[in-house]
Write a protein that holds these residues in place. Structure first.
Motif, PDB file in Angstrom:
ATOM      1  N   PRO A   1       0.815  -1.222   0.000  1.00 59.18           N
ATOM      2  CA  PRO A   1       0.000   0.000   0.000  1.00 59.18           C
ATOM      3  C   PRO A   1       0.847   1.271   0.000  1.00 59.18           C
ATOM      4  O   PRO A   1       0.626   2.169  -0.822  1.00 59.18           O
ATOM      5  CB  PRO A   1      -0.832  -0.132   1.285  1.00 59.18           C
ATOM      6  CG  PRO A   1      -0.936  -1.611   1.508  1.00 59.18           C
ATOM      7  CD  PRO A   1       0.394  -2.159   1.067  1.00 59.18           C
ATOM      8  N   ASP A   2       1.816   1.360   0.938  1.00 59.72           N
ATOM      9  CA  ASP A   2       2.648   2.562   1.008  1.00 59.72           C
ATOM     10  C   ASP A   2       4.035   2.192   1.499  1.00 59.72           C
ATOM     11  O   ASP A   2       4.962   2.060   0.701  1.00 59.72           O
ATOM     12  CB  ASP A   2       1.986   3.601   1.925  1.00 59.72           C
ATOM     13  CG  ASP A   2       2.666   4.965   1.841  1.00 59.72           C
ATOM     14  OD1 ASP A   2       3.647   5.098   1.077  1.00 59.72           O
ATOM     15  OD2 ASP A   2       2.216   5.903   2.528  1.00 59.72           O
ATOM     16  N   SER A   3       4.215   1.939   2.793  1.00 61.42           N
ATOM     17  CA  SER A   3       5.530   1.620   3.323  1.00 61.42           C
ATOM     18  C   SER A   3       5.955   0.214   2.900  1.00 61.42           C
ATOM     19  O   SER A   3       5.123  -0.673   2.695  1.00 61.42           O
ATOM     20  CB  SER A   3       5.526   1.732   4.854  1.00 61.42           C
ATOM     21  OG  SER A   3       4.546   0.867   5.404  1.00 61.42           O
ATOM     22  N   LEU A   4       7.269   0.027   2.775  1.00 59.28           N
ATOM     23  CA  LEU A   4       7.834  -1.236   2.293  1.00 59.28           C
ATOM     24  C   LEU A   4       8.410  -2.028   3.456  1.00 59.28           C
ATOM     25  O   LEU A   4       8.697  -1.474   4.520  1.00 59.28           O
ATOM     26  CB  LEU A   4       8.924  -0.947   1.252  1.00 59.28           C
ATOM     27  CG  LEU A   4       8.494  -0.106   0.044  1.00 59.28           C
ATOM     28  CD1 LEU A   4       9.681   0.118  -0.888  1.00 59.28           C
ATOM     29  CD2 LEU A   4       7.337  -0.756  -0.689  1.00 59.28           C
ATOM     30  N   PRO A   5       8.625  -3.330   3.276  1.00 53.93           N
ATOM     31  CA  PRO A   5       9.209  -4.132   4.357  1.00 53.93           C
ATOM     32  C   PRO A   5      10.638  -3.686   4.678  1.00 53.93           C
ATOM     33  O   PRO A   5      11.307  -3.016   3.874  1.00 53.93           O
ATOM     34  CB  PRO A   5       9.196  -5.560   3.783  1.00 53.93           C
ATOM     35  CG  PRO A   5       8.229  -5.532   2.650  1.00 53.93           C
ATOM     36  CD  PRO A   5       8.283  -4.146   2.098  1.00 53.93           C
TER      37      PRO A   5
ATOM     38  N   ARG B   1       7.383  -2.234  -4.440  1.00 51.23           N
ATOM     39  CA  ARG B   1       6.825  -0.986  -4.957  1.00 51.23           C
ATOM     40  C   ARG B   1       5.729  -0.500  -4.023  1.00 51.23           C
ATOM     41  O   ARG B   1       5.034  -1.287  -3.385  1.00 51.23           O
ATOM     42  CB  ARG B   1       6.197  -1.192  -6.343  1.00 51.23           C
ATOM     43  CG  ARG B   1       7.071  -1.827  -7.394  1.00 51.23           C
ATOM     44  CD  ARG B   1       6.257  -2.020  -8.682  1.00 51.23           C
ATOM     45  NE  ARG B   1       7.008  -2.679  -9.736  1.00 51.23           N
ATOM     46  CZ  ARG B   1       7.057  -4.003  -9.905  1.00 51.23           C
ATOM     47  NH1 ARG B   1       6.401  -4.801  -9.080  1.00 51.23           N
ATOM     48  NH2 ARG B   1       7.749  -4.516 -10.900  1.00 51.23           N
ATOM     49  N   SER B   2       5.540   0.792  -4.000  1.00 52.25           N
ATOM     50  CA  SER B   2       4.476   1.423  -3.235  1.00 52.25           C
ATOM     51  C   SER B   2       3.367   1.865  -4.182  1.00 52.25           C
ATOM     52  O   SER B   2       3.626   2.579  -5.159  1.00 52.25           O
ATOM     53  CB  SER B   2       5.016   2.640  -2.478  1.00 52.25           C
ATOM     54  OG  SER B   2       3.967   3.498  -2.076  1.00 52.25           O
TER      55      SER B   2
ATOM     56  N   ALA C   1       3.683 -11.279   1.990  1.00 59.22           N
ATOM     57  CA  ALA C   1       4.387 -10.240   2.738  1.00 59.22           C
ATOM     58  C   ALA C   1       5.784  -9.988   2.192  1.00 59.22           C
ATOM     59  O   ALA C   1       6.345  -8.911   2.387  1.00 59.22           O
ATOM     60  CB  ALA C   1       4.464 -10.623   4.213  1.00 59.22           C
ATOM     61  N   GLY C   2       6.375 -10.981   1.520  1.00 56.07           N
ATOM     62  CA  GLY C   2       7.715 -10.811   0.998  1.00 56.07           C
ATOM     63  C   GLY C   2       7.781 -10.270  -0.413  1.00 56.07           C
ATOM     64  O   GLY C   2       8.869  -9.954  -0.902  1.00 56.07           O
TER      65      GLY C   2
ATOM     66  N   ASP D   1       1.590  -7.407   8.815  1.00 48.54           N
ATOM     67  CA  ASP D   1       1.978  -6.316   9.703  1.00 48.54           C
ATOM     68  C   ASP D   1       0.837  -5.312   9.686  1.00 48.54           C
ATOM     69  O   ASP D   1       0.449  -4.831   8.627  1.00 48.54           O
ATOM     70  CB  ASP D   1       3.277  -5.684   9.209  1.00 48.54           C
ATOM     71  CG  ASP D   1       3.868  -4.685  10.208  1.00 48.54           C
ATOM     72  OD1 ASP D   1       3.081  -3.967  10.854  1.00 48.54           O
ATOM     73  OD2 ASP D   1       5.101  -4.593  10.303  1.00 48.54           O
ATOM     74  N   LEU D   2       0.333  -4.970  10.858  1.00 52.19           N
ATOM     75  CA  LEU D   2      -0.838  -4.103  10.928  1.00 52.19           C
ATOM     76  C   LEU D   2      -0.573  -2.725  10.329  1.00 52.19           C
ATOM     77  O   LEU D   2      -1.510  -2.027   9.930  1.00 52.19           O
ATOM     78  CB  LEU D   2      -1.298  -3.973  12.382  1.00 52.19           C
ATOM     79  CG  LEU D   2      -2.745  -3.514  12.589  1.00 52.19           C
ATOM     80  CD1 LEU D   2      -3.733  -4.494  11.970  1.00 52.19           C
ATOM     81  CD2 LEU D   2      -3.043  -3.322  14.085  1.00 52.19           C
ATOM     82  N   ARG D   3       0.691  -2.341  10.220  1.00 52.10           N
ATOM     83  CA  ARG D   3       0.964  -1.027   9.616  1.00 52.10           C
ATOM     84  C   ARG D   3       0.511  -0.978   8.169  1.00 52.10           C
ATOM     85  O   ARG D   3       0.164   0.092   7.667  1.00 52.10           O
ATOM     86  CB  ARG D   3       2.448  -0.684   9.720  1.00 52.10           C
ATOM     87  CG  ARG D   3       3.376  -1.528   8.863  1.00 52.10           C
ATOM     88  CD  ARG D   3       4.830  -1.211   9.170  1.00 52.10           C
ATOM     89  NE  ARG D   3       5.725  -2.190   8.591  1.00 52.10           N
ATOM     90  CZ  ARG D   3       6.491  -1.956   7.514  1.00 52.10           C
ATOM     91  NH1 ARG D   3       6.463  -0.773   6.935  1.00 52.10           N
ATOM     92  NH2 ARG D   3       7.277  -2.902   7.048  1.00 52.10           N
ATOM     93  N   TRP D   4       0.494  -2.123   7.466  1.00 53.30           N
ATOM     94  CA  TRP D   4       0.038  -2.106   6.083  1.00 53.30           C
ATOM     95  C   TRP D   4      -1.474  -1.888   6.007  1.00 53.30           C
ATOM     96  O   TRP D   4      -1.963  -1.257   5.088  1.00 53.30           O
ATOM     97  CB  TRP D   4       0.439  -3.402   5.382  1.00 53.30           C
ATOM     98  CG  TRP D   4       1.917  -3.487   5.127  1.00 53.30           C
ATOM     99  CD1 TRP D   4       2.746  -2.461   4.786  1.00 53.30           C
ATOM    100  CD2 TRP D   4       2.735  -4.651   5.200  1.00 53.30           C
ATOM    101  NE1 TRP D   4       4.048  -2.913   4.641  1.00 53.30           N
ATOM    102  CE2 TRP D   4       4.066  -4.268   4.883  1.00 53.30           C
ATOM    103  CE3 TRP D   4       2.493  -5.984   5.508  1.00 53.30           C
ATOM    104  CZ2 TRP D   4       5.130  -5.162   4.857  1.00 53.30           C
ATOM    105  CZ3 TRP D   4       3.545  -6.887   5.488  1.00 53.30           C
ATOM    106  CH2 TRP D   4       4.852  -6.473   5.160  1.00 53.30           C
TER     107      TRP D   4
END
Length: 689
Positions: free
Chosen positions: A57-61, A72-73, A155-156, A192-195
């Motif tokens: 969505p926005d931030s990357l791992p 990619r974001s 997730a990866g 990760d809940l941040r996503w």
């Protein structure tokens, strides 16, 4: 909360896709070779394999991506700077479809529908335009499907998947909308809940920028909406409220563009992940703001019955609920309480959704053939009888053909098919091999017969199948094989084709070496049966007698000026006394013949060389009047042409080219192919070694 009122004024996907394709073409159509390279992202002159797009969505791992993975974001994505947009954009508008009178008494019209969640490849490394193997899940039973979800995400690699163009083009040709996937995985799968928080973040004006991005991506690529699967644990009521607002905003934005949203039964309105296996107070608000909901596999007969009532209580159809049926591991051996979903007596309870029906390919041995795949796939969708007019429920598997009425898009002239399934061991043109390499590209698939295979005979029924050992065009033909002791009618298409005084039907067919003589007739129906399961009354038009022993392809041209009205069904009637191996390579119904205009501006937009050969990216301008697809050939030093591939779009990638002996430059041609498979003149370009 009541569901918003129906949207009669919303544009159709046929309109939206055409408009979107035009916008993308305007963005990407270059005026020179230099701007072409910029448009396809090959500013340095290189050519890399394009793949289906995927994003976070926005931030990357944290850390670095694995081999072959690009992080990619979506927030940073812009269509005008997408290097692979031209390779991934669908060009076929979503066709309208109709429902013929069912061929059996158990298939219902206007009740349960089917969605399919299919993983066509890995999230990363899924080629944009097919690949050089026939071993692929060539989905083709579109007549029973109402929605296709391009499934995946990890997730990866990435969490948001845009369907690749071949899948969308094939589905649209058959009237099936295709959804991309937004997958927020469980924590034990790297979630990760941040996503989740990234997805529902608001901008300074309180809007949801990623809802706008999801709509923009669907329009740019030409698909039909999104399947939202939020399964990351740890949320709270505040996050649940934001997710509900996000889904509301996404659907509102998508409505104006003819897009749709399907919600997966995982996150509840409280922001927690709690699979309900039902429509209830924990997810009704989310369902009301989506077009449909996939009910988790935990359903029971009681929860499905209650869910249907709950849907109707909020003004929705019970058939907007898809009861999940997991066939990934066991396929038709799966134990399913079918009477909970589609009872044999009384109305269907809800619709249903297959999770991973590509089991029909994956359970076969590694040395499987296309024929083996199609045999397994037919059993999955049709049942053990392999004839939807004679449904059976042996072994407990209730195949879709036994319960769901088939649909068709064959409703206008011209109509033609070469029975090309979208993959093959070779590529044929006019009955001759023009490439001996395996291939797959679902966008080149024809509209295939929806009722596979209805055979009417008073004697021994022959087998009917797609065959890959010979073809007129593409990679396959239709083969009828057996010892006939009575005439046999093979039903092919439910249609709505208007007859004119100029209407002509062409059959391109042949016998194989093992066949005796066979008399062929075209079977034409001008009326449908009064009741489901009643036989169709055909008028038979002579198409000639083919001699024994395989005399090569012949085209029989039949005029239908003695008939009037609308053709409601098409088939063939074969008469013989003994062994028959008869194959149908092409069927066309037309009143005029139009040769498509040639594409212009063929150019090489990128080139890269290495130990594996030279990779090239090609681009060209769209030909007028929207041809069916384009075909790219290499012109060899002796003047013969070798098929390299085809696409419905205006860009193509060819890997691993090598210099022919004595060749200073490799020459290439692209042609437009019309609905009747007539080809345009060629646009040409050369690559100097």
């Amino acid at each position: 909360m009541n569901r918003p009122q129906p949207r009669p004024a919303a544009p159709t996907r046929r309109t939206v896709v055409l408009a979107g394709a035009g916008t993308a073409a305007a963005l990407l159509a270059p005026a020179s070779a230099g701007s072409a390279a910029a448009a396809t992202g090959d500013r340095a002159g290189g050519a890399r394999q394009p793949y289906a797009s995927y994003w976070f969505p926005d931030s990357l791992p944290a850390g670095d991506p694995g081999d072959g993975v690009t992080w990619r974001s979506l927030m940073a994505w812009r269509p005008e700077s997408d290097p692979d947009l031209a390779f991934n954009t669908s060009a076929v508008p979503l066709a309208e479809r109709f429902t013929p009178v069912p061929v059996n008494t158990t298939a219902r019209t206007g009740q349960a529908r089917i969605t399919s969640l299919v993983a066509f490849g890995n999230t990363a490394g899924n080629p944009s335009q097919g690949s050089a193997t026939a071993d692929t899940y060539a989905l083709n039973h579109w007549a029973y499907i109402d929605e296709l979800v391009f499934w995946g995400g990890s997730a990866g690699e990435g969490l948001i998947l845009a369907p690749n163009a071949p899948v969308v083009d094939a589905a649209h040709r058959n009237g099936v909308p295709v959804l991309g996937t937004v997958f927020l995985p469980p924590v034990h799968h790297g979630g990760d809940l941040r996503w989740t928080r990234d997805l529902v973040q608001r901008d300074g004006a309180g809007r949801f920028p990623l809802a706008a991005k999801l709509v923009a991506a669907a329009l740019a690529y030409g698909f039909d909406g999104w399947f939202i699967n939020a399964e990351t644990e740890g949320g709270d009521a505040a996050l649940g409220a934001e997710m509900l607002a996000f889904v509301t905003d996404l659907r509102a934005r998508g409505e104006a563009a003819g897009l749709r949203v399907t919600w997966y039964d995982a996150m509840t309105v409280r922001g927690e992940v709690g699979w309900q296996g039902a429509l209830n107070a924990q997810n009704t608000a989310l369902f009301e703001q989506a077009d449909s909901m996939f009910v988790d596999f935990r359903w029971t007969p009681a929860t499905l019955a209650a869910s249907g009532r709950a849907a109707e209580a909020v003004g929705r159809s019970r058939y907007d609920l898809w009861a999940g049926v997991d066939v990934e591991s066991t396929g038709w051996n799966r134990s399913v309480d079918w009477d909970a979903i589609i009872p044999a007596e009384g109305p269907h309870t809800v619709s249903y959704g297959f999770y991973r029906p590509e089991w029909t390919l994956n359970h076969l041995p590694d040395d499987r053939t296309p024929g083996q795949f199609h045999a397994a796939d037919q059993r999955f969708w049709t049942g053990q009888s392999l004839d939807p007019a004679r449904p059976d429920r042996a072994g407990g598997w209730r195949a879709p053909a036994t319960a769901v009425a088939d649909r068709s898009t064959v409703d206008r002239l011209p109509f033609a098919t070469t029975f090309n399934t979208g993959h093959g061991l070779r590529w044929y043109e006019d009955g001759r091999v023009s490439s001996d390499s395996e291939w797959n590209h679902l966008g080149l698939q024809d509209r295939l017969p929806g009722r596979r295979w209805v055979v009417r005979t008073e004697g021994r029924a022959p087998s009917v199948a797609f065959d890959f050992t010979d073809a007129w065009r593409g990679g396959s033909s239709l083969l009828v094989d057996g010892d006939l002791d009575a005439p046999a009618t093979v039903e092919l298409y439910g249609t709505r084709l208007p007859l004119t005084r100029r209407t002509v039907v062409e059959l391109t067919h042949r016998t194989d070496a093992q066949s005796g003589p066979v008399t062929v007739e075209l079977a034409v129906a001008l009326h449908e049966p009064d009741r489901p399961g009643d036989p169709i009354a055909y008028t038979c038009v002579p198409a000639g007698e083919l001699r024994a022993g395989g005399t090569g392809w012949t085209t029989s041209t039949l005029r239908l000026n003695s008939l009037s009205g609308t053709v409601r069904a098409l088939g063939v009637r074969l008469t013989a006394a003994g062994p028959v191996r008869w194959r149908l390579g092409a069927l066309a119904v037309r009143d005029t013949v139009r040769t498509p205009s040639a594409p212009a501006g063929l150019r090489i937009t990128g080139a890269s060389s290495g130990a594996g050969g030279t990779d090239l990216r090609f681009g060209w301008h769209r030909a007028p009047a929207a041809p069916r697809h384009y075909e790219l050939h290499r012109v060899l030093p002796d003047g013969t042409r070798r098929f390299l591939g085809g696409t419905c779009g205006t860009a193509f990638f060819v890997p691993g080219l090598r210099r022919e002996p004595g060749e200073k430059s490799a020459r290439f041609q692209v042609r437009a192919v019309g609905e009747l498979y007539s080809t345009s003149g060629a646009a040409s370009v050369a690559h100097r070694w």
